[in-house]
Design a protein around this motif. Structure first.
Motif, PDB file in Angstrom:
ATOM      1  N   ASP A 109      17.461  41.770 -29.660  1.00 28.94           N
ATOM      2  CA  ASP A 109      18.506  41.793 -28.628  1.00 28.94           C
ATOM      3  C   ASP A 109      18.434  43.029 -27.739  1.00 28.94           C
ATOM      4  OD1 ASP A 109      19.555  39.388 -29.585  1.00 28.94           O
ATOM      5  OD2 ASP A 109      20.773  40.434 -31.077  1.00 28.94           O
ATOM      6  N   PHE A 110      17.413  43.863 -27.928  1.00 28.63           N
ATOM      7  CA  PHE A 110      17.299  45.118 -27.182  1.00 28.63           C
ATOM      8  C   PHE A 110      16.784  44.891 -25.765  1.00 28.63           C
ATOM      9  CE2 PHE A 110      15.786  49.451 -26.310  1.00 28.63           C
ATOM     10  CZ  PHE A 110      16.839  50.196 -26.814  1.00 28.63           C
ATOM     11  N   GLY A 111      15.943  43.869 -25.598  1.00 22.55           N
ATOM     12  CA  GLY A 111      15.339  43.611 -24.296  1.00 22.55           C
ATOM     13  C   GLY A 111      15.978  42.456 -23.563  1.00 22.55           C
ATOM     14  N   THR A 112      16.007  42.583 -22.238  1.00 26.03           N
ATOM     15  CA  THR A 112      16.402  41.494 -21.348  1.00 26.03           C
ATOM     16  C   THR A 112      15.175  41.155 -20.526  1.00 26.03           C
ATOM     17  OG1 THR A 112      18.670  42.316 -21.217  1.00 26.03           O
ATOM     18  CG2 THR A 112      17.950  40.809 -19.471  1.00 26.03           C
ATOM     19  N   TRP A 113      14.745  39.905 -20.602  1.00 23.42           N
ATOM     20  CA  TRP A 113      13.476  39.511 -19.970  1.00 23.42           C
ATOM     21  C   TRP A 113      13.744  38.526 -18.849  1.00 23.42           C
ATOM     22  CZ3 TRP A 113      11.067  43.295 -21.797  1.00 23.42           C
ATOM     23  CH2 TRP A 113      11.231  43.696 -23.123  1.00 23.42           C
ATOM     24  N   MET A 114      13.193  38.842 -17.686  1.00 19.08           N
ATOM     25  CA  MET A 114      13.388  38.014 -16.499  1.00 19.08           C
ATOM     26  C   MET A 114      12.030  37.683 -15.898  1.00 19.08           C
ATOM     27  SD  MET A 114      16.323  40.568 -14.949  1.00 19.08           S
ATOM     28  CE  MET A 114      16.743  39.637 -13.505  1.00 19.08           C
ATOM     29  N   SER A 135      18.576  50.055 -23.871  1.00 15.68           N
ATOM     30  CA  SER A 135      18.027  48.708 -23.724  1.00 15.68           C
ATOM     31  C   SER A 135      16.824  48.776 -22.788  1.00 15.68           C
ATOM     32  CB  SER A 135      19.074  47.729 -23.181  1.00 15.68           C
ATOM     33  OG  SER A 135      19.414  48.076 -21.847  1.00 15.68           O
ATOM     34  N   VAL A 136      16.077  47.683 -22.731  1.00 13.13           N
ATOM     35  CA  VAL A 136      14.942  47.581 -21.816  1.00 13.13           C
ATOM     36  C   VAL A 136      15.087  46.287 -21.034  1.00 13.13           C
ATOM     37  CG1 VAL A 136      12.431  47.313 -21.619  1.00 13.13           C
ATOM     38  CG2 VAL A 136      13.386  48.915 -23.295  1.00 13.13           C
ATOM     39  N   THR A 137      14.946  46.378 -19.732  1.00 16.82           N
ATOM     40  CA  THR A 137      14.897  45.195 -18.879  1.00 16.82           C
ATOM     41  C   THR A 137      13.474  45.072 -18.371  1.00 16.82           C
ATOM     42  OG1 THR A 137      17.188  45.445 -18.182  1.00 16.82           O
ATOM     43  CG2 THR A 137      15.763  44.116 -16.763  1.00 16.82           C
ATOM     44  N   GLY A 138      12.908  43.895 -18.514  1.00 14.21           N
ATOM     45  CA  GLY A 138      11.561  43.644 -18.026  1.00 14.21           C
ATOM     46  C   GLY A 138      11.560  42.483 -17.058  1.00 14.21           C
ATOM     47  N   ILE A 139      10.913  42.668 -15.926  1.00  7.24           N
ATOM     48  CA  ILE A 139      10.788  41.599 -14.935  1.00  7.24           C
ATOM     49  C   ILE A 139       9.313  41.245 -14.832  1.00  7.24           C
ATOM     50  CG2 ILE A 139      11.097  40.910 -12.528  1.00  7.24           C
ATOM     51  CD1 ILE A 139      13.435  42.863 -12.377  1.00  7.24           C
ATOM     52  N   GLY A 140       8.975  40.037 -15.238  1.00  9.70           N
ATOM     53  CA  GLY A 140       7.601  39.560 -15.146  1.00  9.70           C
ATOM     54  C   GLY A 140       6.628  40.287 -16.057  1.00  9.70           C
ATOM     55  N   VAL A 141       7.118  40.870 -17.145  1.00 13.91           N
ATOM     56  CA  VAL A 141       6.235  41.601 -18.050  1.00 13.91           C
ATOM     57  C   VAL A 141       5.527  40.637 -18.990  1.00 13.91           C
ATOM     58  CG1 VAL A 141       7.608  43.720 -17.928  1.00 13.91           C
ATOM     59  CG2 VAL A 141       8.076  42.058 -19.733  1.00 13.91           C
ATOM     60  N   MET A 151      13.694  50.175 -17.151  1.00 13.32           N
ATOM     61  CA  MET A 151      13.256  48.940 -16.553  1.00 13.32           C
ATOM     62  C   MET A 151      11.748  49.004 -16.367  1.00 13.32           C
ATOM     63  SD  MET A 151      14.852  46.909 -13.350  1.00 13.32           S
ATOM     64  CE  MET A 151      13.931  47.333 -11.910  1.00 13.32           C
ATOM     65  N   LEU A 152      11.102  47.892 -16.652  1.00 10.94           N
ATOM     66  CA  LEU A 152       9.668  47.727 -16.461  1.00 10.94           C
ATOM     67  C   LEU A 152       9.468  46.507 -15.574  1.00 10.94           C
ATOM     68  CD1 LEU A 152       8.656  48.015 -20.235  1.00 10.94           C
ATOM     69  CD2 LEU A 152       8.576  49.849 -18.538  1.00 10.94           C
ATOM     70  N   ILE A 153       8.556  46.613 -14.612  1.00  7.92           N
ATOM     71  CA  ILE A 153       8.314  45.484 -13.714  1.00  7.92           C
ATOM     72  C   ILE A 153       6.827  45.182 -13.668  1.00  7.92           C
ATOM     73  CG2 ILE A 153       8.395  44.659 -11.329  1.00  7.92           C
ATOM     74  CD1 ILE A 153      10.909  46.194 -10.900  1.00  7.92           C
ATOM     75  N   GLY A 154       6.492  43.905 -13.796  1.00 10.17           N
ATOM     76  CA  GLY A 154       5.142  43.417 -13.568  1.00 10.17           C
ATOM     77  C   GLY A 154       4.337  43.168 -14.819  1.00 10.17           C
ATOM     78  N   GLY A 155       3.510  42.131 -14.733  1.00  7.98           N
ATOM     79  CA  GLY A 155       2.661  41.765 -15.849  1.00  7.98           C
ATOM     80  C   GLY A 155       1.197  42.069 -15.631  1.00  7.98           C
ATOM     81  N   ALA A 156       0.837  42.535 -14.433  1.00 13.05           N
ATOM     82  CA  ALA A 156      -0.571  42.840 -14.153  1.00 13.05           C
ATOM     83  C   ALA A 156      -1.037  44.003 -15.020  1.00 13.05           C
ATOM     84  CB  ALA A 156      -0.745  43.184 -12.672  1.00 13.05           C
ATOM     85  N   ALA A 157      -2.289  43.958 -15.418  1.00 10.46           N
ATOM     86  CA  ALA A 157      -2.834  44.978 -16.324  1.00 10.46           C
ATOM     87  C   ALA A 157      -2.685  46.389 -15.761  1.00 10.46           C
ATOM     88  CB  ALA A 157      -4.294  44.674 -16.619  1.00 10.46           C
TER      89      ALA A 157
END
Length: 163
Positions: free
Chosen positions: A49-54, A28-34, A1-7
């Motif tokens: 289909d590997f990533g789930t983006w929220m 798989s990879v889940t990203g929140i706000g990436v 899981m990855l969180i955040g879009g800030a640099a």
């Protein structure tokens, strides 16, 4: 899981590292706000289909995503205290973080560390990270609100006695 879009979150670097190493344990990879760049890297290297983006998710949805994730990766050098690491550990995630003084002080042995130059990361991440539950929970317990409250009450009681 990855969180955040800030640099400063360095999620683009995390996505690039995962794409370069392609660990067999990564399902798989889940990203929140990436960022769109993170999505593009994962989609290009692992398939669409590997990533789930929220995005724009509630606190409950973030907690649910943490609990469903097995791993949390954050390569930030400018995270401040590092609350996302503690949240991830408290939710049961294995944490992968940049090897630096802040994360070492905060997480100790409860983390899988990667380097800034990425020279040895292929070896480090070839094996599925497996930090013991006990090591992870020791960090969580150190930073629990209950322990914080007990410390504040203890300090206030000591100050009252001194007066």
């Amino acid at each position: 899981m990855l969180i955040g879009g800030a640099a400063h979150k360095e999620n683009e670097a995390a996505a690039e590292m995962l794409a370069r190493i392609k660990p067999l344990w990564l399902k798989s990879v889940t990203g929140i706000g990436v960022s769109t760049e993170v999505k593009a890297i994962i989609d290009r290297e692992f398939g669409p289909d590997f990533g789930t983006w929220m995005s724009n998710v509630s606190d409950d949805e973030v907690l649910r995503a943490y609990r469903q994730a097995e791993f949390f990766m954050l390569l930030s050098q400018d995270e401040g205290f590092g609350l996302p690491f503690v949240e991830a550990l408290a939710s049961g995630c294995q944490v992968i973080a940049l090897d630096q003084p802040l994360t070492r002080e905060l997480l100790g042995d409860a983390c899988t560390y990667v380097s800034r130059d990425h020279a040895s990361d292929s070896l480090i991440l070839a094996e599925k990270p497996a930090i013991s539950v006990e090591a992870r929970m020791s960090v969580v317990n150190r930073f629990s609100w209950s322990n914080f409250g007990d410390a504040v009450v203890g300090k206030l009681q000591v100050d009252d006695l001194a007066q």
